[in-house]
Design an enzyme around this catalytic site. Sequence first.
Site, short mmCIF file in Angstrom:
data_model
loop_
_atom_site.label_atom_id
_atom_site.label_comp_id
_atom_site.label_asym_id
_atom_site.label_seq_id
_atom_site.Cartn_x
_atom_site.Cartn_y
_atom_site.Cartn_z
N HIS A 31 0.78 -1.25 0.00
CA HIS A 31 0.00 0.00 0.00
C HIS A 31 0.81 1.30 0.00
O HIS A 31 0.79 2.04 0.97
CB HIS A 31 -1.03 0.05 1.13
CG HIS A 31 -0.61 -0.49 2.47
ND1 HIS A 31 -1.41 -1.32 3.20
CD2 HIS A 31 0.52 -0.32 3.19
CE1 HIS A 31 -0.81 -1.62 4.33
NE2 HIS A 31 0.36 -1.03 4.35
N ASP A 50 -6.83 -4.37 0.94
CA ASP A 50 -6.48 -4.04 2.33
C ASP A 50 -7.66 -4.23 3.27
O ASP A 50 -7.77 -3.54 4.29
CB ASP A 50 -5.98 -2.59 2.44
CG ASP A 50 -4.47 -2.51 2.54
OD1 ASP A 50 -3.83 -3.56 2.62
OD2 ASP A 50 -3.94 -1.38 2.52
#
Lengths: 321, 428
Positions: free
Chosen positions: B235, B308
């Site tokens: 990320h 995520d």
Amino acid sequence: MTVGMPSLSFPHRHLLGIEGLSPDEITLLLDRSETYVEQNRQVDKKQSLLRGRTIINLFFENSTRTRTSFELAGKRLGGDVINMSVQASSIKKGETLIDTAMTLTAMRPDVLIVRHPESGAVQLLSQKVDCAVINAGDGSHEHPTQALLDALTIRLRKGHLQGLAVAICGDILHSRVARSNIALLNIMGARVRVVAPRTLLPAEIERLGVEVFHDMARGLRGVDIIMMLRLQTERMHGSFVPSIREYFHFFGLDYAKLAAAKPDALIMHPGPMNRGVEIDTEVADDIDRSAIRQQVEMGVAVRMACLDVLTRNLSNAAPAK
Amino acid sequence: MSARPLLFRNARLLDPASNLDRRGDLLIEDGKIAALDPKIAAHDAESVECAGACLAPGLVDMRVELREPGAEHQESMNSGGLAAVAGGVTTLVMLPTTDPVIDDIALVEFVARRSRDVGLARIRTYAAATKGLKGRELTEMGLLAAAGAVAFTDAGRAIADATVMRRALSYARTFDLLVMQHPEEPSLAAGGMMNEGEVATRLGLAGITPAAEIIMVERDLRLVEATGGRLHIAHVSTEAAIDAIRRAKARGLPVTCDTAPHYFALNETAVGDYRTFAKVSPPLRSEWDRRAVVAGLKDGTIDAIASDHAPHDQESKRLPFASAASGIIGLETLLPLTLELYHNGHLSLLEALGAVTQRPADILGLPAGRLAVGAAADLVLFDLERPWRIDVDAFRSKSKNAPYDGRPVQGRVLRTLVAGRSVFSSEG
């Protein structure tokens, strides 16, 4: 929401912060406060405006001054005031907050006055209760009644706010007082400066409408008002500044630094003061220059005005739900 | 056991790996793709008329938190699996952030067994890079990999100690294993709640400097250079980190990275008035960073998009911002949010799909993410254009912590198949 006296139009159910208020709304609160200043100087300080109303001081963080000020304000208006101190450390904070909100709302208070160590917590609580909520300080976010009492003090001493140069000095990073004052002073047309070492300034503070200085002599040059902020003990020794000695040397307000300001510049401090840390003791006690005691007096009047205005917005019938 | 062959007719066949985008039929036999042609005659097959709907490899979500074992009330393998297939995800790789932490081969085997039992999306797992995610002692990477661990990561905790990270990369290289790092220098992020900047300053919330990301990324890139170990940076959210990775790739370093939809679909203003659903780690960044993420996806610096998915119950989110848990769920919004990049003209359809299919599969070495004869029939059939509004209450996930409620999106999953078996259909 429009029940009450239409002459006073304060279209908010809660007072959670200064941000979002209009100049007229702030002026309304200050005008109202001024009437209470007079009343508070009489022998009989008591009114019956809040007769029958229940006000709860809900403090998740220690405070003697603010809590006492609100308590006096509520009592002088004839309301029933109770104090609740919740030790934030005893249970998980968040559970305490929501659970307490639910419990308290069932007791049907009219006003909750809330202080909490976390930014945004008072707003969260306000969403869970039926009564009016006054933010008595949430984390590093806002402390609206402090900004209002500061504004009232300035207005009484200088006659107006518009166009004044105000320097806010010290721990801006952690200060809810600074944020509320920056908002209020900008809304009312004052020019705001902040003066602090870089470690005590939050990122992009200039976007809030302030001029940034790191040097007291330059930051105080020609200002009308000097607001000193309290530096918390845990931030004095090596974390944000190296030592008290160094902090006082560069950022403590003494007569030498004060000389840069206008000769009639007013010195303010939200209290409690750390004498010899952010402010020299003689400066703090200078009756010609320091408005610090007057700020405390204004505090009661401002809080009376806030209670007055918000309770007029409450439905006189039983609270909703 | 062997079911009747299944024929998808008149689909828009999309395969990022082979750059395939054309109208055609797809035949499934014995759970595998048996044929893929403009016109297939298979009279014994059950036939599905697709009427031009998109048929693509099922999504490979390379970073998902499930809460089994440990906190099944927030997300079990079953609820997570249901959310996955509803979102078109046919393979997900879970983080070792369970209780107990997945740092032992028995737990890797537990995940494999539960995945088979649940029988929805294929659930694979990372193993912890260090024991207990404590950042000190390496796990048994060789044995864990042999047991099925896909790669190694301490999930949301960066391996802060440079020596430990160096050894992790170096040891992993022995077995050609991948290490995935949370790119954040913890000492700079400590106490922070959202991106540092004007919004945090206004809200009085302690900020996390974007420098926390680039400092960890730069350090790790040096360690990759020193060890030759393969690194995947999870990320990425800042312009500076994306620039550094772009340069590292140009130098030929074995580094890949991904981002999550919230880093291109939202920015820090989503926090608004202390919306804890927008509290996430790394934090939502500035608009400049958001645009850099889009640019990084466009030029291929960012290889993949992972949801995520981080489920949290109401009690963890209905708190003052500082006390609230970090994380956003994303299994059911991964496809439509990724398709925003296509609908907004940033990526081609195959590029957008590649970021959630072939590319994450390739990074992790998973046999997934492709439309190819002989490949497992893990597929998603979706309507590319259909507009709808995200409705958090309709999520299959046990948790509802997504800041997207009411967001209008385009692209809706019609059907999801795993090994040729229909595991989700929008008709119920």
